[in-house]
Design a protein around this motif. Structure first.
Motif, PDB file in Angstrom:
ATOM      1  N   UNK A 174       0.860  -1.192   0.000  1.00  0.00           N
ATOM      2  CA  UNK A 174       0.000   0.000   0.000  1.00  0.00           C
ATOM      3  C   UNK A 174       0.895   1.241   0.000  1.00  0.00           C
ATOM      4  N   UNK A 175       0.305   2.409   0.252  1.00  0.00           N
ATOM      5  CA  UNK A 175       1.026   3.663   0.053  1.00  0.00           C
ATOM      6  C   UNK A 175       2.279   3.753   0.916  1.00  0.00           C
ATOM      7  N   UNK A 176       2.162   3.462   2.193  1.00  0.00           N
ATOM      8  CA  UNK A 176       3.322   3.583   3.074  1.00  0.00           C
ATOM      9  C   UNK A 176       4.417   2.595   2.694  1.00  0.00           C
ATOM     10  N   UNK A 177       4.037   1.349   2.431  1.00  0.00           N
ATOM     11  CA  UNK A 177       5.051   0.350   2.089  1.00  0.00           C
ATOM     12  C   UNK A 177       5.689   0.662   0.747  1.00  0.00           C
ATOM     13  N   UNK A 178       4.932   1.278  -0.174  1.00  0.00           N
ATOM     14  CA  UNK A 178       5.494   1.646  -1.479  1.00  0.00           C
ATOM     15  C   UNK A 178       6.601   2.683  -1.314  1.00  0.00           C
ATOM     16  N   UNK A 179       6.368   3.709  -0.477  1.00  0.00           N
ATOM     17  CA  UNK A 179       7.413   4.711  -0.295  1.00  0.00           C
ATOM     18  C   UNK A 179       8.562   4.147   0.538  1.00  0.00           C
ATOM     19  N   UNK A 180       8.277   3.192   1.426  1.00  0.00           N
ATOM     20  CA  UNK A 180       9.363   2.561   2.176  1.00  0.00           C
ATOM     21  C   UNK A 180      10.296   1.783   1.254  1.00  0.00           C
ATOM     22  N   UNK A 181       9.718   1.111   0.283  1.00  0.00           N
ATOM     23  CA  UNK A 181      10.549   0.382  -0.681  1.00  0.00           C
ATOM     24  C   UNK A 181      11.422   1.334  -1.486  1.00  0.00           C
ATOM     25  N   UNK A 182      10.914   2.527  -1.764  1.00  0.00           N
ATOM     26  CA  UNK A 182      11.685   3.488  -2.563  1.00  0.00           C
ATOM     27  C   UNK A 182      12.811   4.087  -1.738  1.00  0.00           C
ATOM     28  N   UNK A 183      12.492   4.553  -0.512  1.00  0.00           N
ATOM     29  CA  UNK A 183      13.560   5.203   0.249  1.00  0.00           C
ATOM     30  C   UNK A 183      14.535   4.205   0.860  1.00  0.00           C
ATOM     31  N   UNK A 184      14.215   2.916   0.836  1.00  0.00           N
ATOM     32  CA  UNK A 184      15.215   1.931   1.263  1.00  0.00           C
ATOM     33  C   UNK A 184      16.326   1.775   0.227  1.00  0.00           C
ATOM     34  N   UNK A 185      16.084   2.291  -0.979  1.00  0.00           N
ATOM     35  CA  UNK A 185      17.082   2.223  -2.051  1.00  0.00           C
ATOM     36  C   UNK A 185      17.822   3.552  -2.197  1.00  0.00           C
ATOM     37  N   UNK A 186      17.051   4.668  -2.254  1.00  0.00           N
ATOM     38  CA  UNK A 186      17.712   5.961  -2.485  1.00  0.00           C
ATOM     39  C   UNK A 186      17.985   6.740  -1.194  1.00  0.00           C
ATOM     40  N   UNK A 187      17.542   6.231  -0.035  1.00  0.00           N
ATOM     41  CA  UNK A 187      17.809   6.827   1.271  1.00  0.00           C
ATOM     42  C   UNK A 187      17.234   8.241   1.429  1.00  0.00           C
ATOM     43  N   UNK A 188      16.234   8.578   0.629  1.00  0.00           N
ATOM     44  CA  UNK A 188      15.536   9.860   0.767  1.00  0.00           C
ATOM     45  C   UNK A 188      14.293   9.647   1.648  1.00  0.00           C
ATOM     46  N   UNK A 189      14.542   9.414   2.929  1.00  0.00           N
ATOM     47  CA  UNK A 189      13.460   9.012   3.830  1.00  0.00           C
ATOM     48  C   UNK A 189      12.434  10.117   4.029  1.00  0.00           C
ATOM     49  N   UNK A 190      12.889  11.302   4.419  1.00  0.00           N
ATOM     50  CA  UNK A 190      11.965  12.390   4.736  1.00  0.00           C
ATOM     51  C   UNK A 190      11.152  12.822   3.507  1.00  0.00           C
ATOM     52  N   UNK A 191      11.765  13.067   2.343  1.00  0.00           N
ATOM     53  CA  UNK A 191      10.944  13.454   1.185  1.00  0.00           C
ATOM     54  C   UNK A 191       9.893  12.413   0.818  1.00  0.00           C
ATOM     55  N   UNK A 192      10.231  11.131   0.910  1.00  0.00           N
ATOM     56  CA  UNK A 192       9.252  10.106   0.548  1.00  0.00           C
ATOM     57  C   UNK A 192       8.139  10.014   1.585  1.00  0.00           C
ATOM     58  N   UNK A 193       8.461  10.208   2.856  1.00  0.00           N
ATOM     59  CA  UNK A 193       7.405  10.233   3.870  1.00  0.00           C
ATOM     60  C   UNK A 193       6.494  11.446   3.687  1.00  0.00           C
ATOM     61  N   UNK A 194       7.048  12.559   3.236  1.00  0.00           N
ATOM     62  CA  UNK A 194       6.216  13.724   2.942  1.00  0.00           C
ATOM     63  C   UNK A 194       5.291  13.429   1.774  1.00  0.00           C
ATOM     64  N   UNK A 195       5.774  12.698   0.779  1.00  0.00           N
ATOM     65  CA  UNK A 195       4.914  12.300  -0.346  1.00  0.00           C
ATOM     66  C   UNK A 195       3.716  11.506   0.161  1.00  0.00           C
ATOM     67  N   UNK A 196       3.977  10.524   1.012  1.00  0.00           N
ATOM     68  CA  UNK A 196       2.877   9.720   1.559  1.00  0.00           C
ATOM     69  C   UNK A 196       1.936  10.585   2.396  1.00  0.00           C
TER      70      UNK A 196
END
Length: 326
Positions: free
Chosen positions: A240-262
Motif C-alpha cells: 500500500x502507500x506507506x510500504x510503497x514509499x518505504x521500498x523506494x527510500x530503502x534504495x535511495x535513502x531519501x526518507x523524509x521526502x518520501x514520507x512527505x509524499x505519503x
C-alpha cells in the motif's frame, strides 16, 4: 408658572443628538493573531529555506507509478474493509439487540474479542493462519468437505489485510449502529407493530432510516481512520502507500521526502472523505433540522457578498457634524 423640569424639556425640543457607538476593544485577539502569524511565518520560512526537505525529490516521486500503485491498494483496502465492517456491524448490532440470548451473547463475545485485541495483532494472526490450518476445507459441519485449498494460496497478504481490517471494523461499527438504533424513539417501534409490521420490516423501513442521522458522523470518522489504519498492512508486506514509499527510500535513502509524499497523499484523501461526509450528513439531516447547513460553496459566496456590501456602504456623516455645534 414653568417648573424646572418643564424648562429642561423645552430646551430638548431640538433634534436629538447622534449616538456615537464605540466598538469594544479586544486586545487579546490581536495578540493571538500576531502570535499565529509569527508561527505561520516561521513554518513557511523553514519549509522554503531548509534544503533537507527535498522538494525536488517530492515532485519527482509524487506521481510515480510505484506510489500511485500503493495509493490504489490503500483505497482498495479502505473501501473493501469498510464495506465488510458496515455489513457486519449492522448484523452484529441487530443480534446484540435481539431477545434471543444466544444471538445477543454471540454478538457480545465477538465485539469483546475484536475490540479487546490490537488490530496489528489480528493482521499478523490472519497472515500466519497457515500455521494453524495448513489446508482450508468447506463442506458440511462435522461431515464431508467438498472444497479443499492451501491456506498459503487462499490467505494472501492482501486477503489477510482485508480480513483483519474488515473483521476488526465490524466490532466498532456494531456499537455505532446499536447506538443509532437505540436513539430512535420507542414509540415509533410500537406504532409500527400496531399496524402489523414485522420486526425485520420495522428495522428496515422505520428504525434504520432515522438512525442514519446518528450513524453517519461516526461512520465517516471510522472511514477516515480506516484510511490511515490501512498503513499497518505494510507490516505483512502489502504494497500500500506507506510500504510503497518505504521500498523506494530503502534504495535511495531519501526518507523524509518520501514520507512527505505519503503524508500529502493521505491529507488529500482524508480531505476528500471529509467533504463527502459533510454532504452525506447534510442529506440525512433533511426533515430533522428547520434549515439545512450551508455547503462550503454557499458559505463562501455568502461571506463574499457580506464583505462586498460592507465595502460598498459609505459612512453616513450626521447633520451638523462637519461644522461647529452651536
Amino acid at each position: 408658572m414653568t417648573t424646572p423640569r418643564t424648562a429642561q424639556t423645552a430646551e430638548r425640543t431640538g433634534p436629538p443628538e447622534v449616538i456615537k457607538a464605540v466598538p469594544v476593544r479586544h486586545p487579546g485577539r490581536w495578540v493571538a493573531a500576531a502570535v499565529v502569524l509569527v508561527l505561520v511565518a516561521m513554518l513557511v520560512n523553514t519549509l522554503v529555506t531548509n534544503p533537507r526537505f527535498g522538494w525536488n525529490i517530492i515532485g519527482q516521486y509524487f506521481l510515480s507509478s510505484r506510489v500511485l500503485t500503493g495509493l490504489g491498494y490503500t483505497i482498495l483496502l479502505t473501501v473493501v474493509a469498510m464495506a465488510i465492517g458496515i455489513v457486519l456491524g449492522v448484523l452484529l448490532a441487530v443480534m446484540r439487540l435481539s431477545v434471543n440470548p444466544l444471538l445477543s451473547g454471540a454478538s457480545w463475545v465477538y465485539i469483546w474479542f475484536f475490540r479487546g485485541t490490537p488490530v496489528l495483532v489480528q493482521l499478523l494472526f490472519w497472515f500466519n493462519l497457515a500455521f494453524l490450518y495448513p489446508r482450508i476445507s468447506l463442506g458440511v459441519p462435522f461431515g464431508p468437505a467438498f472444497v479443499h485449498g492451501n491456506a498459503n494460496s487462499l490467505i494472501t497478504a492482501l486477503a489477510a489485510a482485508i480480513l483483519g481490517l474488515g473483521l476488526n471494523e465490524g466490532a466498532y461499527m456494531a456499537e455505532i449502529v446499536r447506538a443509532g438504533i437505540l436513539s430512535v424513539d420507542h414509540g415509533q417501534i410500537e406504532a409500527a407493530q400496531a399496524v402489523g409490521m414485522s420486526r425485520a420490516l420495522t428495522m428496515r423501513r422505520i428504525i434504520l432510516p432515522q438512525a442514519m442521522r446518528v450513524i453517519i458522523p461516526p461512520t465517516g470518522n471510522e472511514t477516515i481512520s480506516m484510511l490511515k489504519t490501512s498503513s499497518l498492512a505494510s507490516v505483512i508486506t502489502v504494497t500500500e502507500l506507506l510500504y510503497a514509499v518505504q521500498l523506494i527510500y530503502s534504495v535511495n535513502f531519501q526518507t523524509i521526502p518520501l514520507l512527505i509524499v505519503a503524508s500529502i497523499w493521505y491529507l488529500i484523501m482524508t480531505s476528500v472523505l471529509t467533504i463527502g461526509q459533510y454532504y452525506v450528513e447534510r442529506y440525512y439531516a433533511r426533515g430533522a433540522a428547520r434549515s439545512l447547513p450551508l455547503t462550503p460553496l454557499q458559505r463562501l459566496r455568502r461571506n463574499l457578498v457580506i464583505t462586498h456590501d460592507r465595502l460598498a456602504k459609505q459612512p453616513m456623516q450626521p447633520p451638523g457634524e462637519s461644522g461647529e455645534r452651536r
